[in-house]
Write an enzyme that holds these catalytic residues in place. Structure first.
Site, PDB file in Angstrom:
ATOM      1  N   ARG A  77      48.226  15.596  18.086  1.00 16.34           N
ATOM      2  CA  ARG A  77      47.410  16.652  18.711  1.00 16.34           C
ATOM      3  C   ARG A  77      48.076  17.372  19.880  1.00 16.34           C
ATOM      4  NH1 ARG A  77      44.841  16.919  14.299  1.00 16.34           N
ATOM      5  NH2 ARG A  77      42.892  15.777  14.058  1.00 16.34           N
ATOM      6  N   HIS A 245      48.646  11.345   1.521  1.00 15.44           N
ATOM      7  CA  HIS A 245      47.269  10.861   1.325  1.00 15.44           C
ATOM      8  C   HIS A 245      46.681  11.094  -0.071  1.00 15.44           C
ATOM      9  CE1 HIS A 245      46.468  15.068   2.111  1.00 15.44           C
ATOM     10  NE2 HIS A 245      46.506  14.973   3.420  1.00 15.44           N
ATOM     11  N   ASP A 318      47.092   8.560   8.437  1.00 11.52           N
ATOM     12  CA  ASP A 318      46.571   9.926   8.636  1.00 11.52           C
ATOM     13  C   ASP A 318      45.668   9.934   9.883  1.00 11.52           C
ATOM     14  OD1 ASP A 318      46.047  12.603   8.413  1.00 11.52           O
ATOM     15  OD2 ASP A 318      44.985  12.480   6.492  1.00 11.52           O
TER      16      ASP A 318
HETATM   17 ZN   LIG Z   1      46.459  16.458   4.860  1.00 11.93          ZN
HETATM   18 ZN   LIG Z   2      47.048  14.685   7.992  1.00 12.44          ZN
END
Ligand SMILES: [Zn+2]
Ligand SMILES: [Zn+2]
Length: 437
Positions: A77, A245, A318
């Site tokens: 972030r 993912h 993730d």
């Molecule tokens: Zn993604």
């Molecule tokens: Zn991601």
């Protein structure tokens, strides 16, 4: 070709003897009760009754010592949303979770699409990062999908791979050109596979649960058609890709076929896709809202099978921190994403290893050697001469997931209040003792 670089602050190097742990290193074929001596951050000896050499001794009887984990998919972030996470807090969370290295996604504000933005992150990591950070740079400028970034320059500046994660590269022609450029950089493309014209507006997996709750569905084919496209292009251009993912059984089947045909692809799966299904969405907890969404039991079973047989070689968190005010809204208004660095090992140990669905050795391999290989970074090993990248685990310890205990600045975890087995007692990363509990 620029050498691969990960970045970490130069910490105090450990001089430690870890005494009497069950040492498990699947890659080295070790599973035995041994001592490990670390001299100045480097593994000096692995054996029985090692001399302490006046080092600090950690009594590890009953504990497991293994290669520390590598996370191929983390959102730090920064720049832009330091209220949600920073390099300091995200790497502290990683250290607490047993990780010695993490890969940071470039969908920040601004997007990491220039050498200047990347250079600033590298400098911050060299000051603040407790564990090594590999920075991915964007495939397209601003992740808008219209113009490639200066990939060669970004690789020189330290990009470990390229990704537009958060969004797919919509145009097949753009993806093909990105693959052609990636041959110059020698870096893989890490791909978020989603066909937006199929996922459009969907919050949860298209299935019975979405229908009952009245939510717009995000079908599994929205992922698998893009997986098929990207595998076809990677095969055609003979370039490596890493699939982020994966969530759907059809994606796994496509990957398996492509691997049989010699396509150079790796893939990852998250803890939540391995242990949850869309049934969890009935809680309307916005902390089970992620992209791709939790899918059906047949998808979950296919992902676990693929992890076992090596079709999927990496477990990725993730880790996607979000501010509380953003998640504490009605399910449909909440952003996608959950945190995971501090709970990944414990939840997989509790839900998969303890019930006998996955061996401890395989879990350790898929959390360390698998992702290291996918990105071509040094594989953590328990071997003399290797830099100490080790995790000390207490498999017996039970603990409750509480938001006040997170090192992450965010606590949008789907595991709040859960009791888990398996705790990280210590992490040594890049030769420094970075976490102890
Ligand atoms: Zn993604
Ligand atoms: Zn991601």
């Amino acid at each position: 070709m620029a050498p691969l670089m990960l970045f970490v602050k130069n910490g105090e190097k450990a001089n430690v003897v870890v005494r009497g742990a069950r040492v498990v290193d699947p890659s080295e074929g070790i599973d035995a009760t041994l001592d490990v001596r670390i001299d100045n951050g480097v593994i000096a000896a692995v054996g029985e009754n090692l001399d302490a050499n006046e080092h600090r001794v950690i009594d590890a009887k009953g504990l497991v010592l293994a290669p520390a984990f590598v996370d191929p998919h983390v959102h730090l972030r920064t720049p832009g949303r330091e209220d949600e996470e920073t390099i300091a807090s995200g790497t502290a969370a990683a250290a607490a979770g047993g990780y010695c290295a993490i890969m940071a996604m470039p969908n920040t504000d601004p997007v990491v699409d220039s050498a200047a933005t990347l250079g600033a992150l590298v400098e911050t990591a060299q000051r603040e990062a407790r564990v090594r950070v590999g920075f991915l740079a964007a495939i397209t400028r601003g992740q808008h999908g219209e113009e490639l970034t200066e990939m060669a320059e970004l690789a020189e500046a330290g990009a470990v791979a390229f990704s537009d994660d958060g969004v797919p590269v919509r145009s097949a022609g753009m993806m093909r050109r990105a693959l052609q450029y990636s041959s110059i950089t020698g870096r893989p493309l890490a791909l978020h596979c989603e066909e937006p014209s199929l996922s459009h507006g969907g919050h949860v997996h298209e299935g019975a649960v979405a229908a009952e709750l009245g939510f717009a569905g995000y079908p599994s084919v929205a992922e698998s058609v893009m997986v098929e496209r990207d595998l076809a292009l990677a095969g055609y251009e003979e370039q490596p890709i890493h699939l982020l993912h994966l969530s759907a059984a059809e994606s796994v089947a496509a990957l398996r076929r492509a691997l049989e045909n010699g396509v150079h692809a790796t893939a990852e799966v998250t803890p939540h896709h391995l242990v949850l299904t869309d049934e969890a969405v009935r809680s309307l907890d916005s902390n089970v809202k992620m992209n791709p969404p939790l899918r059906a039991e047949r998808d979950r079973a296919a992902l676990l099978d693929a992890l076992r047989d090596g079709t999927i070689s990496s477990i990725a968190t993730d880790h996607a921190p979000h501010a509380r005010h953003e998640k504490e809204v009605p399910f449909e208004a909440a952003p996608f994403g959950v945190t995971g660095l501090e709970t990944a090992f414990a939840v997989l140990y509790t839900r998969l290893v303890k019930p006998g669905l996955l061996s401890l050795e395989m879990l350790l391999e898929r959390m360390s050697a698998g992702p290291a290989r996918a990105f071509g970074v040094a594989q953590p090993r328990v071997a003399p001469g290797a830099v100490a990248d080790l995790v000390l685990l207490d498999l017996e310890r039970e603990w409750q997931v509480e938001e006040t205990a997170f090192r992450s600045r965010s606590w949008n975890s789907w595991l709040l209040g859960e009791t888990l087995s398996g705790a990280v007692r210590a992490t040594i990363a890049a030769g420094s003792l970075v976490h102890e509990a």
